[in-house]
Design a protein around this motif. Sequence first.
Motif, PDB file in Angstrom:
ATOM      1  N   TYR A 138      -6.328  -7.381 -11.217  1.00 13.56           N
ATOM      2  CA  TYR A 138      -7.968  -7.089 -11.469  1.00 13.56           C
ATOM      3  C   TYR A 138      -8.389  -6.639  -9.967  1.00 13.56           C
ATOM      4  N   ASP A 139      -9.119  -5.387 -10.058  1.00 14.75           N
ATOM      5  CA  ASP A 139      -9.820  -4.889  -9.006  1.00 14.75           C
ATOM      6  C   ASP A 139     -11.207  -5.507  -8.708  1.00 14.75           C
ATOM      7  N   ARG A 140     -11.225  -6.386  -7.574  1.00 16.33           N
ATOM      8  CA  ARG A 140     -12.256  -7.187  -7.207  1.00 16.33           C
ATOM      9  C   ARG A 140     -13.426  -6.285  -6.579  1.00 16.33           C
ATOM     10  N   GLY A 141     -13.016  -5.287  -6.269  1.00 18.42           N
ATOM     11  CA  GLY A 141     -14.172  -4.187  -5.505  1.00 18.42           C
ATOM     12  C   GLY A 141     -13.693  -4.007  -4.074  1.00 18.42           C
ATOM     13  N   PRO A 142     -14.580  -3.230  -3.416  1.00 15.96           N
ATOM     14  CA  PRO A 142     -14.246  -2.624  -2.038  1.00 15.96           C
ATOM     15  C   PRO A 142     -14.589  -3.751  -1.083  1.00 15.96           C
ATOM     16  N   GLU A 143     -15.414  -4.890  -1.320  1.00 15.82           N
ATOM     17  CA  GLU A 143     -15.610  -5.812  -0.420  1.00 15.82           C
ATOM     18  C   GLU A 143     -14.620  -6.618  -0.278  1.00 15.82           C
ATOM     19  N   TRP A 144     -13.427  -6.515  -0.967  1.00 15.12           N
ATOM     20  CA  TRP A 144     -12.182  -7.304  -0.888  1.00 15.12           C
ATOM     21  C   TRP A 144     -10.953  -6.488  -0.452  1.00 15.12           C
ATOM     22  N   GLY A 145     -11.199  -5.295   0.045  1.00 14.49           N
ATOM     23  CA  GLY A 145     -10.073  -4.533   0.550  1.00 14.49           C
ATOM     24  C   GLY A 145     -10.394  -2.974   0.502  1.00 14.49           C
ATOM     25  N   PRO A 146      -9.418  -2.162   1.119  1.00 10.38           N
ATOM     26  CA  PRO A 146      -9.855  -0.923   1.257  1.00 10.38           C
ATOM     27  C   PRO A 146      -9.654  -0.004  -0.345  1.00 10.38           C
ATOM     28  N   ASP A 147     -10.282   1.081  -0.159  1.00  7.53           N
ATOM     29  CA  ASP A 147      -9.795   2.010  -1.464  1.00  7.53           C
ATOM     30  C   ASP A 147      -8.490   2.272  -1.477  1.00  7.53           C
ATOM     31  N   PHE A 148      -7.782   2.431  -2.888  1.00  6.57           N
ATOM     32  CA  PHE A 148      -6.588   2.813  -2.951  1.00  6.57           C
ATOM     33  C   PHE A 148      -6.229   4.029  -4.059  1.00  6.57           C
ATOM     34  N   ASP A 149      -5.118   4.421  -3.967  1.00  3.62           N
ATOM     35  CA  ASP A 149      -4.531   5.269  -5.178  1.00  3.62           C
ATOM     36  C   ASP A 149      -3.294   4.607  -5.736  1.00  3.62           C
ATOM     37  N   PRO A 150      -3.587   4.261  -6.982  1.00  7.26           N
ATOM     38  CA  PRO A 150      -2.572   3.764  -7.626  1.00  7.26           C
ATOM     39  C   PRO A 150      -1.311   4.333  -7.765  1.00  7.26           C
ATOM     40  N   ALA A 151      -1.382   5.558  -7.747  1.00  5.81           N
ATOM     41  CA  ALA A 151       0.049   6.424  -7.853  1.00  5.81           C
ATOM     42  C   ALA A 151       0.710   6.359  -6.626  1.00  5.81           C
ATOM     43  N   THR A 152       0.110   6.088  -5.587  1.00  5.26           N
ATOM     44  CA  THR A 152       0.869   6.268  -4.182  1.00  5.26           C
ATOM     45  C   THR A 152       1.004   4.738  -3.407  1.00  5.26           C
ATOM     46  N   LEU A 153       0.989   3.451  -4.308  1.00  3.47           N
ATOM     47  CA  LEU A 153       1.037   2.587  -3.509  1.00  3.47           C
ATOM     48  C   LEU A 153       2.812   2.157  -2.946  1.00  3.47           C
ATOM     49  N   GLY A 154       3.502   2.476  -3.729  1.00  2.00           N
ATOM     50  CA  GLY A 154       4.767   2.650  -3.055  1.00  2.00           C
ATOM     51  C   GLY A 154       5.559   1.320  -3.883  1.00  2.00           C
ATOM     52  N   PRO A 155       6.617   0.795  -3.348  1.00  2.00           N
ATOM     53  CA  PRO A 155       7.437  -0.309  -3.985  1.00  2.00           C
ATOM     54  C   PRO A 155       6.795  -1.444  -3.538  1.00  2.00           C
ATOM     55  N   ASP A 156       6.119  -1.553  -2.574  1.00  2.00           N
ATOM     56  CA  ASP A 156       5.391  -3.331  -2.178  1.00  2.00           C
ATOM     57  C   ASP A 156       3.891  -3.013  -2.261  1.00  2.00           C
ATOM     58  N   MET A 157       3.431  -4.164  -2.723  1.00  2.00           N
ATOM     59  CA  MET A 157       1.890  -4.013  -2.595  1.00  2.00           C
ATOM     60  C   MET A 157       1.430  -4.328  -1.235  1.00  2.00           C
ATOM     61  N   PRO A 158       0.544  -3.489  -0.729  1.00  2.00           N
ATOM     62  CA  PRO A 158       0.148  -3.372   0.759  1.00  2.00           C
ATOM     63  C   PRO A 158      -0.488  -4.759   0.827  1.00  2.00           C
ATOM     64  N   VAL A 159      -0.485  -5.398   2.017  1.00  2.00           N
ATOM     65  CA  VAL A 159      -1.151  -6.692   2.329  1.00  2.00           C
ATOM     66  C   VAL A 159      -2.727  -6.629   2.181  1.00  2.00           C
ATOM     67  N   ALA A 160      -3.140  -5.438   2.803  1.00  2.00           N
ATOM     68  CA  ALA A 160      -4.539  -5.334   2.699  1.00  2.00           C
ATOM     69  C   ALA A 160      -5.227  -5.138   1.293  1.00  2.00           C
ATOM     70  N   LEU A 161      -4.366  -5.081   0.292  1.00  2.00           N
ATOM     71  CA  LEU A 161      -4.759  -5.198  -1.005  1.00  2.00           C
ATOM     72  C   LEU A 161      -4.629  -6.315  -2.000  1.00  2.00           C
ATOM     73  N   GLU A 162      -4.027  -7.339  -1.242  1.00  4.67           N
ATOM     74  CA  GLU A 162      -3.649  -8.460  -1.928  1.00  4.67           C
ATOM     75  C   GLU A 162      -4.903  -9.176  -2.291  1.00  4.67           C
ATOM     76  N   ASP A 163      -5.725  -9.208  -1.602  1.00  3.56           N
ATOM     77  CA  ASP A 163      -7.179  -9.781  -2.227  1.00  3.56           C
ATOM     78  C   ASP A 163      -8.008  -8.940  -3.061  1.00  3.56           C
ATOM     79  N   ARG A 164      -7.815  -7.565  -2.913  1.00  2.00           N
ATOM     80  CA  ARG A 164      -8.710  -6.692  -3.863  1.00  2.00           C
ATOM     81  C   ARG A 164      -8.008  -6.724  -5.149  1.00  2.00           C
ATOM     82  N   LEU A 165      -6.622  -6.418  -5.293  1.00  2.05           N
ATOM     83  CA  LEU A 165      -5.903  -6.218  -6.483  1.00  2.05           C
ATOM     84  C   LEU A 165      -5.510  -7.633  -6.833  1.00  2.05           C
ATOM     85  N   LEU A 166      -6.119  -8.413  -7.412  1.00  2.00           N
ATOM     86  CA  LEU A 166      -5.720  -9.991  -7.889  1.00  2.00           C
ATOM     87  C   LEU A 166      -4.954  -9.925  -8.961  1.00  2.00           C
TER      88      LEU A 166
END
Length: 896
Positions: free
Chosen positions: A176-204
Amino acid sequence: MDTAEIRRRFVSHFEAAGHTAVPSASLLADDPNLLFVPAGMVPFKPYFLGQETPPYTRATSVQKCVRTPDIEDVGKTTRHGTFFEMCGNFSFGDYFKEGAIELAWDLITKPVADGGFGLDESRLYPSVLIGDDEAVGFWRKVTGLPDERIVRLGRKENYWSMGVPGPGGPCSEILYDRGPEWGPDFDPATLGPDMPVALEDRLLEFWNLVFMQDELSAVRSKEDFDIAGSLPKKNIDTGMGLDRVAFLLQGKQNMYEIDVMFPVIERAMELSGKKYGANHEDDVRFRVVADHVRSSMMLIGDGVTPGNEGRGYVLRRLLRRAVRSMRLLGYDDRALPELMPVSRDKMAETYGDLSRDWDRIARVAYAEEDAFRKTLQAGTQIFDLAAQEVRSSGETRLSGAKAFALHDTYGFPIDLTLEMASEAGLSVDEDGFRGLMAEQRQRAKDDARSKKGQHADTGVYRGILDEHGPTEWLAYETLQTESKALALLSGGAPATVLAQGDIGELVLDRTPFYAESGGQVADAGTIEFDGGRLEVLDVQRPVRGLVVHQVRVVDGEFHPGSRLLAQVDPEWRTGARQAHSGTHVVHAALREVLGPSALQSGSYNRPGYLRLDFGWTTGLSEQQVRDLETVSNNALRADLPVGWQYMTLPEAKEWGAIALFGETYDDTKVRVVEIGGPWSRELCGGTHVEHSSQIGTIVITGESSVGSGNRRIEALTGVEGFGYLARERDVVAQLTGLLKTQPDDLVGRVGDLVERLRQAEKEIEKARVGQLLAAAGQLAASAVDVNGVQVVAHRADGAGGGDVRTLALDVRGRLPQGAPGAVVIIGAADGKVSVVAAVNDLARERGVSANDLVRAVGPLVGGKGGGKDDVAQGGGTDTSRIDEALAAAVATVSNA
């Protein structure tokens, strides 16, 4: 939407889709490798592993869970919690990927008015394992999402296994995308094999769908394993975090702010005067309080009591961390009676047992807080002494050994030691402390592995079960049966022969032997074969359905092909039945005497002996023990019928049967043993007498504490009980003969003798002290002048610590007035040395210190000591150098 409604909607959704709603299992895992249930799928493990046939093809549950590795991190982030609830739906060879995706997507996106969660589809991102194109296709088909909305992640995020060879499979997390206040913008297609730490709070991640399809042959790590092939049946195991969905639907920032958690924080704010959200340190403490109060309450509700190992130690840590956090928030009074009822009122909306069993839960929790408050007081004194020693030695660091002793011996938390050390201007050897903690944990693990059936590799037993099927278990029907050997093991490996005297493990196709369980020890007996005999040493169930006999060859040489006759020792079984039925009788009597909240928390019974542990915070009075024994034996005299029948677990609970803490029961069929109808009804798989009178007698031999909030009753039954009474009768007869009195007068006569002895000892002590003080005048008169100081250095053989101190102070008081004086007395008694130095004011003005005198003497007598300048004391173990030590004391005065 409150948490109870989220839970209700989840279960209703899957029930409507043909799933059987399965109640939450106990938090106490039926698995030697687990302290608690850490995931929603654990109760269904036997079905996924193929050990048992599931009674349904689809199931749903909201399972209580506890995870303990992150206790230290609770509150530091909002990700870690101890107790949580996992909503799950399960398919056993029924629907697979597409069905799981359809069911999940429908529930989370369906409007609230239609019974769903109403989450905004534009904020939802499914994730799949890189390469799982099948799952990608189903997500597109079911949801209509474009390909770029589907996140591809590696094995670390999107592959599930149990960490050992067995079932595994790719999974899909719903993010669930909690919004930009919880992390940087992202491109789902280029996240790679691991979830970036910076997105762990935004993409819950709030729901994980596991597609269990692979058979793993080797698991080296979460990302490194071998896939041997496909499972015969493809299964679904999903887990939706109830707390996470709750804070999303309630518009909160984290799990600590939801409706079942935040009221505890609000009450903690009222008590402490602090505000949540004001600073990070206090926020951590508020979150620890909210989590640990709820977690502790749920654990006590499921039968855990505080202790020093295993589950009890985890509970003790949680309770003490909660109390400690309130202390750090500035609240020093009893906290749990103010906080835990708040948590109860919220959680009891779902778990009604919390209200019904509240007296017991509160009694256990509050007693532990009271004990910890005493620990804090005593530990603080011990810490102050340790800190004084560090400073006096010129150091600024408290050793790891000292910190560990405070923790291990006094229950003093390391964070409290760190805080107090900092206030005292000291540091702590944390590495040394953690090294000692690691050694202790390793010792505990090694000890657990050494115990029967604990943490054993069950692979060989599973292989036997897969090849031959379950053992036909006849313990309820007969004491002997003809059998054949299915497998023979020696040292954990298959064997073809056992020589005379050898010990091995034997699996039979059928057995009359009771395997140890439910507190009842295994049967004893023999297994005869052509030309020899085996002695049965132990009987266990290492995996469900398989009975394994540990045997020793008494006669002959044993080969598995021999014809066998398995025979239980009838005397052993009779004694075991008496003890187990006696345990039920004592349990029922306990509740009659103390009330319904006195519930069994553990038991052990062997022929002629029973032990019953129960939750209670105070010791029983002599009258209560006598009442307990009377009620128990009245039940035996009443010749109450003993019977048993099978029913479902809900039926058993409705019938009033007690499901004992820590036991795991079959979802579809349980055995209820009753004694005297409703007087005693318990779920039990043990062997029992047919009428209560067959127990013979119940003789209570002990009542004691086995940890905070837990008591133990010990008793003898049958012949052993009568033997105990006969021995007591003989003792009474011997005493009445020696004292020439009647049995009824025996207590009074012994009391008179004890009182006369006490008076005689007082007179002796008075005379001894008189002699000691009489010597004080002579010693004072014998003082020698050392550089203007009157010094008495005396050896007092036979004098202990108290006498030495008394003598030293008396001698100092008898020294000439107006002259500097110092007294050193060294006593020796029972191989121990006691040292006391006493110095008057004039001598202290000359630079003579009692503390210095004791420090000079201590090493010479194999010890140490200290104190103030006027009076100091110490001790040691080397009596051979007392004279040398006295000379050192005189030299110290001379050099002052």
